[in-house]
Design an enzyme around this catalytic site. Structure first.
Site, PDB file in Angstrom:
ATOM      1  N   ASP A  69       0.880  -1.075   0.032  1.00  0.00           N
ATOM      2  CA  ASP A  69       0.035  -0.165   0.046  1.00  0.00           C
ATOM      3  C   ASP A  69       0.863   1.305   0.056  1.00  0.00           C
ATOM      4  O   ASP A  69       1.761   1.161   0.526  1.00  0.00           O
ATOM      5  CB  ASP A  69      -0.879   0.015   1.189  1.00  0.00           C
ATOM      6  CG  ASP A  69      -2.297   0.913   1.072  1.00  0.00           C
ATOM      7  OD1 ASP A  69      -2.941   0.834  -0.087  1.00  0.00           O
ATOM      8  OD2 ASP A  69      -2.488   1.891   1.780  1.00  0.00           O
ATOM      9  N   GLY A 152      -0.128   7.373 -11.991  1.00  0.00           N
ATOM     10  CA  GLY A 152      -0.593   8.079 -10.714  1.00  0.00           C
ATOM     11  C   GLY A 152       0.168   9.478 -10.479  1.00  0.00           C
ATOM     12  O   GLY A 152      -0.200  10.249 -11.676  1.00  0.00           O
TER      13      GLY A 152
HETATM   14  P1  IMP Z   1      -1.340   1.474  -4.325  1.00  0.00           P
HETATM   15  O1  IMP Z   1      -1.558   1.641  -2.744  1.00  0.00           O
HETATM   16  O2  IMP Z   1      -0.145   1.228  -5.044  1.00  0.00           O
HETATM   17  O3  IMP Z   1      -2.589   1.487  -4.836  1.00  0.00           O
HETATM   18  O4  IMP Z   1      -1.258   3.114  -4.486  1.00  0.00           O
HETATM   19  C1  IMP Z   1      -2.170   4.487  -4.073  1.00  0.00           C
HETATM   20  C2  IMP Z   1      -2.187   5.432  -5.089  1.00  0.00           C
HETATM   21  O5  IMP Z   1      -1.088   6.054  -4.723  1.00  0.00           O
HETATM   22  C3  IMP Z   1      -2.183   5.076  -6.692  1.00  0.00           C
HETATM   23  O6  IMP Z   1      -3.555   5.063  -6.920  1.00  0.00           O
HETATM   24  C4  IMP Z   1      -1.590   6.301  -6.992  1.00  0.00           C
HETATM   25  O7  IMP Z   1      -2.299   7.332  -7.338  1.00  0.00           O
HETATM   26  C5  IMP Z   1      -0.355   6.560  -5.966  1.00  0.00           C
HETATM   27  N1  IMP Z   1       0.763   5.816  -6.411  1.00  0.00           N
HETATM   28  C6  IMP Z   1       1.198   4.718  -6.055  1.00  0.00           C
HETATM   29  N2  IMP Z   1       2.414   4.515  -6.358  1.00  0.00           N
HETATM   30  C7  IMP Z   1       2.878   5.293  -7.228  1.00  0.00           C
HETATM   31  C8  IMP Z   1       3.961   5.780  -7.927  1.00  0.00           C
HETATM   32  O8  IMP Z   1       5.004   4.933  -8.028  1.00  0.00           O
HETATM   33  N3  IMP Z   1       3.885   6.770  -8.664  1.00  0.00           N
HETATM   34  C9  IMP Z   1       2.918   7.722  -8.538  1.00  0.00           C
HETATM   35  N4  IMP Z   1       1.695   7.607  -8.000  1.00  0.00           N
HETATM   36  C10 IMP Z   1       1.612   6.518  -7.391  1.00  0.00           C
END
Ligand code: IMP
Length: 194
Positions: A69, A152
Site C-alpha cells: 500500500d 499516478g
Molecule cells: P497503491 O497502494 O499502490 O494502489 O497506491 C495508491 C495510489 O498512490 C495510486 O492510486 C496512485 O495514485 C499513487 N501511487 C502509488 N504509487 C505511485 C507511484 O509510484 N507513482 C505515482 N503515484 C503512485
C-alpha cells in the site's frame, strides 16, 4: 515449492516480483487463487491497510500472502493526499483529476515549501507471523506536469536524489532503483530469499 500470494492483479508488479524472487517461491496473483472479492482497505494508515489485505487472504483463502500500500504525503497540504492517494479527487483512480486537485491546492506555494514523499508499506504474513517492510523517497511537487511514463502522480513528483527529472521522465529501471515501492520490495525479497 512454497506458494505465496501477492494480493494484486497488477501484471507489471507481478512480473517484476517473479523475476526477482526466482525459484524459491511461486508467486500467485489474486486471479490465480480465484479471489475476486472487494478486499477491504479501511485503516487510517498504509501499514494497517497492507496488513488488512494480507490477513484477508490468509483468513479466507489459507495462503501465506503479502500486500503493498502506497501514499503520497505533501507537507504544504498537511500530509494530504495520504491514505486517500488513489481517490483524492473522487472515487476510483482518476490520476489526472488527482494531480489537478493537488496543483490547484498548491497554487502560490514556493518551491522550497513543496516538499513531499512517497511511502510504501509491504505486509507479509508467513507461517502465521506478520512482517512489515517500508520504503520511501523524498522529493518536490512541481507546478506543472512533466513526462508521460509511469502512473499516478509521477508527472508532478521530482525525486530529490535524481537529476531534476520527474518519475514520469524516467524509465522503469531508473524509477525502481530509487522509488518507495522498489525499496520496500527489495527488503521483502531479501527477507524471503535469505
Ligand atoms: P497503491 O497502494 O499502490 O494502489 O497506491 C495508491 C495510489 O498512490 C495510486 O492510486 C496512485 O495514485 C499513487 N501511487 C502509488 N504509487 C505511485 C507511484 O509510484 N507513482 C505515482 N503515484 C503512485
Amino acid at each position: 515449492m512454497n506458494k505465496i500470494v501477492f494480493a494484486t492483479n497488477n501484471a507489471h508488479k507481478l512480473q517484476e516480483l517473479r523475476e526477482i524472487v526466482g525459484e524459491k517461491f511461486t508467486i500467485l496473483s489474486l486471479n490465480d487463487i480465484d479471489c475476486h472479492d472487494d478486499i477491504p482497505e479501511t485503516c487510517p494508515t498504509i501499514e494497517g491497510n497492507a496488513e488488512q489485505k494480507a490477513r484477508f487472504i490468509k483468513d479466507n483463502y489459507g495462503y501465506d500472502c503479502f500486500s503493498d500500500d502506497t501514499c503520497l504525503e505533501i507537507d504544504a497540504l498537511g500530509g494530504e493526499p495520504g491514505v486517500y492517494s488513489a481517490r483524492y479527487a473522487a472515487a476510483g483512480h482518476d490520476s489526472e483529476a488527482n494531480m489537478r486537485k493537488v496543483l490547484d491546492k498548491m497554487q502560490g506555494v514556493p518551491m522550497e515549501k513543496r516538499t513531499a514523499r512517497f511511502r510504501t508499506a509491504v505486509a507479509l504474513i508467513l507461517n502465521g507471523e506478520l512482517h512489515i517492510f517500508d520504503g520511501r523517497v523524498e522529493g518536490h511537487i512541481l507546478t506543472e506536469k512533466h513526462g508521460d511514463s509511469g502512473f499516478g502522480y509521477d508527472p508532478i513528483f521530482q525525486p530529490d536524489e535524481a537529476d531534476g527529472r520527474t518519475f514520469a521522465q524516467m524509465n522503469a529501471d531508473e524509477k525502481n532503483a530509487i522509488s518507495h515501492r522498489g525499496r520496500a520490495v527489495k527488503k521483502l525479497v531479501e527477507f524471503l530469499c535469505k
